[in-house]
Design a protein around this motif. Structure first.
Motif, short mmCIF file in Angstrom:
data_model
loop_
_atom_site.label_atom_id
_atom_site.label_comp_id
_atom_site.label_asym_id
_atom_site.label_seq_id
_atom_site.Cartn_x
_atom_site.Cartn_y
_atom_site.Cartn_z
N GLU A 60 57.92 75.47 61.45
CA GLU A 60 56.89 76.30 62.05
C GLU A 60 57.15 77.80 61.92
O GLU A 60 56.25 78.59 62.13
CB GLU A 60 56.74 75.95 63.53
N HIS A 65 50.30 78.14 62.56
CA HIS A 65 50.66 77.70 63.91
C HIS A 65 49.41 77.70 64.79
O HIS A 65 48.65 78.66 64.78
CB HIS A 65 51.71 78.63 64.50
N SER A 78 51.33 73.23 68.07
CA SER A 78 51.71 72.48 66.88
C SER A 78 53.19 72.71 66.64
O SER A 78 53.71 73.79 66.87
CB SER A 78 50.89 72.93 65.67
N LEU A 89 50.41 68.03 70.10
CA LEU A 89 49.50 68.44 69.05
C LEU A 89 50.26 68.26 67.75
O LEU A 89 51.18 69.02 67.45
CB LEU A 89 49.10 69.91 69.27
N SER A 90 49.91 67.23 66.99
CA SER A 90 50.69 66.83 65.82
C SER A 90 49.89 66.98 64.54
O SER A 90 48.73 66.56 64.47
CB SER A 90 51.10 65.36 65.94
N TRP A 91 50.53 67.56 63.52
CA TRP A 91 49.90 67.62 62.20
C TRP A 91 49.73 66.20 61.69
O TRP A 91 50.61 65.37 61.84
CB TRP A 91 50.74 68.43 61.23
N LEU A 109 44.80 68.04 62.93
CA LEU A 109 45.75 68.02 64.04
C LEU A 109 45.31 66.97 65.05
O LEU A 109 44.16 66.97 65.49
CB LEU A 109 45.78 69.38 64.74
#
Length: 157
Positions: A60, A65, A78, A89-91, A109
């Protein structure tokens, strides 16, 4: 199947890049923010694909971000999902497609659980791309309504 909340917002724009949030797909358990990065290939910075991949790998410090700020003071960012404790909050794996002029990087996301059913802030920044923090307001009530109409995959047991 997720129910769609139309957002249609340009989060940031530079001479080489545009970061877009066209829609959010709301499910009964969470929602998918459909973030897109569009690059003008002739003007795109070298290493763009590597920088976008950095978001997926958790690097990151230089990647795009995103942070969500809820009215009760909770922040969901993220890259902070390593322990998978909600909220997170996940990619999510996206895709890449393009032509000689433009490339579209899909950067979804996954947000779990659903946000509160009130307005909240999405803040996006990307220092590597010289994009300063930019905030937009998202409608949590619209996301909650969409989640309520989203069909469940399996009946309740």
């Amino acid at each position: 199947m997720g129910a769609i909340v139309t957002v249609e917002r340009v989060l940031a724009r530079t001479p080489a890049l545009a970061v877009l949030l066209p829609m959010i797909a709301a499910y009964d358990v969470g929602c998918l923010l459909s973030l897109d990065v569009v690059a003008r290939n002739a003007a795109a910075p070298r290493g763009l694909a590597v920088q976008l991949d950095a978001a997926f790998s958790g690097e990151e410090s230089t990647s795009l971000h995103i942070a969500l700020h809820y009215p009760d003071g909770v922040e969901v960012a993220s890259g902070d999902d390593r322990d998978c404790a909600p909220p997170c909050l996940s990619w999510f794996p996206g895709g890449v497609r393009g032509d000689a002029a433009f490339t579209l990087y899909q950067m979804p996301l996954w947000l779990f659980p659903l946000p509160p059913a009130e307005d909240f802030q999405l803040v996006m920044e990307w220092p590597w791309a010289r994009i300063a923090p930019t905030a937009v307001t998202l409608d949590g009530a619209a996301i909650a309504r969409a989640a309520a109409r989203s069909p469940t995959c399996w009946p309740a047991s």
